[in-house]
Scaffold this motif. Sequence first.
Motif, PDB file in Angstrom:
ATOM      1  N   GLY A 125       0.815  -1.214   0.000  1.00 22.46           N
ATOM      2  CA  GLY A 125       0.000   0.000   0.000  1.00 22.46           C
ATOM      3  C   GLY A 125       0.846   1.260   0.000  1.00 22.46           C
ATOM      4  O   GLY A 125       0.512   2.259  -0.645  1.00 22.46           O
ATOM      5  N   VAL A 126       1.970   1.225   0.732  1.00 24.01           N
ATOM      6  CA  VAL A 126       2.887   2.369   0.759  1.00 24.01           C
ATOM      7  C   VAL A 126       3.514   2.573  -0.613  1.00 24.01           C
ATOM      8  O   VAL A 126       3.610   3.694  -1.117  1.00 24.01           O
ATOM      9  N   TYR A 127       3.965   1.474  -1.218  1.00 28.04           N
ATOM     10  CA  TYR A 127       4.551   1.561  -2.562  1.00 28.04           C
ATOM     11  C   TYR A 127       3.558   2.160  -3.558  1.00 28.04           C
ATOM     12  O   TYR A 127       3.922   2.982  -4.398  1.00 28.04           O
ATOM     13  N   MET A 128       2.304   1.722  -3.481  1.00 27.98           N
ATOM     14  CA  MET A 128       1.298   2.224  -4.412  1.00 27.98           C
ATOM     15  C   MET A 128       1.098   3.723  -4.232  1.00 27.98           C
ATOM     16  O   MET A 128       0.984   4.468  -5.217  1.00 27.98           O
ATOM     17  N   ILE A 173     -10.235  -1.906  -3.357  1.00 26.85           N
ATOM     18  CA  ILE A 173      -9.092  -1.860  -2.429  1.00 26.85           C
ATOM     19  C   ILE A 173      -9.519  -1.324  -1.069  1.00 26.85           C
ATOM     20  O   ILE A 173      -9.142  -1.859  -0.019  1.00 26.85           O
ATOM     21  N   LEU A 174     -10.335  -0.255  -1.052  1.00 30.22           N
ATOM     22  CA  LEU A 174     -10.776   0.342   0.205  1.00 30.22           C
ATOM     23  C   LEU A 174     -11.688  -0.596   0.986  1.00 30.22           C
ATOM     24  O   LEU A 174     -11.582  -0.715   2.210  1.00 30.22           O
ATOM     25  N   ILE A 175     -12.601  -1.250   0.282  1.00 33.92           N
ATOM     26  CA  ILE A 175     -13.598  -2.101   0.954  1.00 33.92           C
ATOM     27  C   ILE A 175     -12.962  -3.370   1.507  1.00 33.92           C
ATOM     28  O   ILE A 175     -13.214  -3.769   2.648  1.00 33.92           O
ATOM     29  N   THR A 176     -12.128  -4.026   0.699  1.00 31.90           N
ATOM     30  CA  THR A 176     -11.552  -5.315   1.114  1.00 31.90           C
ATOM     31  C   THR A 176     -10.249  -5.168   1.887  1.00 31.90           C
ATOM     32  O   THR A 176      -9.777  -6.140   2.488  1.00 31.90           O
ATOM     33  N   GLY A 221      -5.053  -6.910   3.795  1.00 20.79           N
ATOM     34  CA  GLY A 221      -4.060  -6.276   4.662  1.00 20.79           C
ATOM     35  C   GLY A 221      -3.008  -5.473   3.927  1.00 20.79           C
ATOM     36  O   GLY A 221      -2.168  -4.816   4.562  1.00 20.79           O
ATOM     37  N   ALA A 222      -3.043  -5.478   2.592  1.00 23.96           N
ATOM     38  CA  ALA A 222      -2.051  -4.708   1.824  1.00 23.96           C
ATOM     39  C   ALA A 222      -2.356  -3.214   1.859  1.00 23.96           C
ATOM     40  O   ALA A 222      -1.476  -2.395   1.620  1.00 23.96           O
ATOM     41  N   TRP A 223      -3.611  -2.870   2.144  1.00 28.17           N
ATOM     42  CA  TRP A 223      -3.992  -1.451   2.244  1.00 28.17           C
ATOM     43  C   TRP A 223      -4.378  -1.147   3.686  1.00 28.17           C
ATOM     44  O   TRP A 223      -5.306  -1.735   4.236  1.00 28.17           O
ATOM     45  N   THR A 224      -3.639  -0.228   4.316  1.00 31.93           N
ATOM     46  CA  THR A 224      -3.928   0.151   5.702  1.00 31.93           C
ATOM     47  C   THR A 224      -4.237   1.633   5.818  1.00 31.93           C
ATOM     48  O   THR A 224      -4.216   2.186   6.923  1.00 31.93           O
ATOM     49  N   PHE A 261      -4.005   5.848   4.074  1.00 29.62           N
ATOM     50  CA  PHE A 261      -2.993   6.802   3.611  1.00 29.62           C
ATOM     51  C   PHE A 261      -1.972   7.059   4.725  1.00 29.62           C
ATOM     52  O   PHE A 261      -2.311   7.076   5.911  1.00 29.62           O
ATOM     53  N   THR A 262      -0.725   7.236   4.307  1.00 31.93           N
ATOM     54  CA  THR A 262       0.348   7.403   5.284  1.00 31.93           C
ATOM     55  C   THR A 262       1.413   8.362   4.757  1.00 31.93           C
ATOM     56  O   THR A 262       1.656   8.437   3.546  1.00 31.93           O
ATOM     57  N   TRP A 263       2.064   9.085   5.691  1.00 30.28           N
ATOM     58  CA  TRP A 263       3.161   9.983   5.314  1.00 30.28           C
ATOM     59  C   TRP A 263       4.387   9.213   4.859  1.00 30.28           C
ATOM     60  O   TRP A 263       5.296   9.785   4.254  1.00 30.28           O
ATOM     61  N   LEU A 264       4.444   7.897   5.148  1.00 27.12           N
ATOM     62  CA  LEU A 264       5.566   7.086   4.680  1.00 27.12           C
ATOM     63  C   LEU A 264       5.637   7.042   3.154  1.00 27.12           C
ATOM     64  O   LEU A 264       6.682   6.700   2.584  1.00 27.12           O
ATOM     65  N   ALA A 265       4.543   7.410   2.506  1.00 31.57           N
ATOM     66  CA  ALA A 265       4.528   7.435   1.040  1.00 31.57           C
ATOM     67  C   ALA A 265       5.529   8.449   0.492  1.00 31.57           C
ATOM     68  O   ALA A 265       5.975   8.330  -0.661  1.00 31.57           O
ATOM     69  N   PHE A 266       5.878   9.452   1.309  1.00 30.15           N
ATOM     70  CA  PHE A 266       6.817  10.487   0.850  1.00 30.15           C
ATOM     71  C   PHE A 266       8.272  10.137   1.169  1.00 30.15           C
ATOM     72  O   PHE A 266       9.174  10.887   0.807  1.00 30.15           O
ATOM     73  N   ALA A 267       8.498   8.997   1.832  1.00 33.92           N
ATOM     74  CA  ALA A 267       9.865   8.584   2.173  1.00 33.92           C
ATOM     75  C   ALA A 267      10.509   7.870   0.988  1.00 33.92           C
ATOM     76  O   ALA A 267       9.832   7.202   0.204  1.00 33.92           O
TER      77      ALA A 267
END
Length: 489
Positions: free
Chosen positions: A117-120, A239-242, A246-249, A251-257
């Motif tokens: 999810g972070v990678y996406m 993705i949001l519903i299912t 566990g691959a989607w948790t 939105f996270t600020w880790l996406a900018f790392a």
Amino acid sequence: MPMDTPLLDNGSENINNSGNAEEEEEKAVKFVERFWFESKKLWKIAGPAILTCLCQYSLGALTQTFVGQVGELDLAAFSVENSAVAGFAFGVMLGMGSALETLCGQAYGAGQIRMLGVYMQRSFIILLTTALIMVPIYVWSPPILQLIGQTDEIAHAAGKFALWMIPQLFAYALNFPMQKFLQAQRKVLVMLCVSAAILVLHTIFSWLLILKFGLGLSGAAISINTSWWLIVILQFSYILITKSDGAWTGFTWLAFADLFAFVKLSLASAVMLCLEFWYLMILVVIAGRLKNPLVPVDALSICMNINGWDAMIAIGFNAAISVRVSNELGAGDYRAARFAVLVVSITSVSIGVVALILVLSTKDYFPYLFTSSSAVAKETTKLAALLSITVLLNSLQPVLSGVAVGAGWQSLVAYINVGCYYVIGLPLGIILGFTFGFRAEGIWSGMIGGIGLQTIILVIITSIRNWKREAEQAEGRVRKWGGSIAQNQ
């Protein structure tokens, strides 16, 4: 007693030979069983992926069919925008998004599910930024199209249509990361169901808007933009519903790392795939520079149309082997990754041989499915031999590119593509076509030489690669870009 000794020796030799034969037979049986088991894994991904590609490829093809009934200028404007402007954007976005095939696939194989999810989200950021950078190409497309040889009338009509198609550009930016995210988890049936449902609705809406309500190109723009955004909305809703197991948790600020490293891999993926995606498209453009180009350009367009449909099969295998290789390397099972490459290569080449035979056996007939001109049909028949070689090479070449993406070799393959395609193949085609007067056949032959050389080099690289080291590098890549997520698991 001495007389009995040879009999005993012969008996032992017979026993040994019999034992060796049984061992060889057992090895053969085990190989067939492994091949069949791997083939089932492969087709579970490749089958839906091929159908998904066909459905999404058909969105533009069907719309072009309806637009063709409106008028010649509308058809020309749509075709030029769809192939030159949107085609350019499609190649860039697909290439940038393909970085996720490496990262998501290897993370999934390593069991680091939450990292997907972070990678996406990182890919969302990069591709949306890329889309913003590409907007000026849509805005200033008329002078760009004039620069590459389009008439003023067609360039302005296509440029106006390109402005209406900007929403599609941003749909691409969200669609490809989601598809790679789902593909890495082998959720290809989800993508197929969404694409098939949208294709049905798209066909109805296109007919209503373009022909029934008489909206022409504006109706085509509404139909295509709506269809692509519906694909995005439905996939993201799933993705949001299912939570995608566990691959989607969220939105996270880790996406900018680690964005810089992510951008480098995305750019390498884009360069690698775009150089392949545009290579044969250039063929028709170059042929347009020939003296009396109408017949050879029409013939080449027919051949490229057939090659395009055939390429959907190769793209499906490309996706499948990318998933298999990245998953197995991420899990540390380099032997399974290597065997998967062998299985998909044999399978795809077998399909390529069937396609070659089909093209050659119908070369006197298939041109008339696309044209009523005997001159164009005759020229297409002359090109059928080159088309058959192309479909055979394209059965293996995209598969090897998929192996490269799954293993993370994008930068290496990008350099190989530049050398084989644009330093050797393209100049050779121009020399054969113009200098030696072989026209379309010469241009295409030179470019086939580039594809053949690239395929040979990729076969050698894949064969001599240290797959154990590749698995170790995949483990290091997962640790490096996993950030705090990997540490928390």
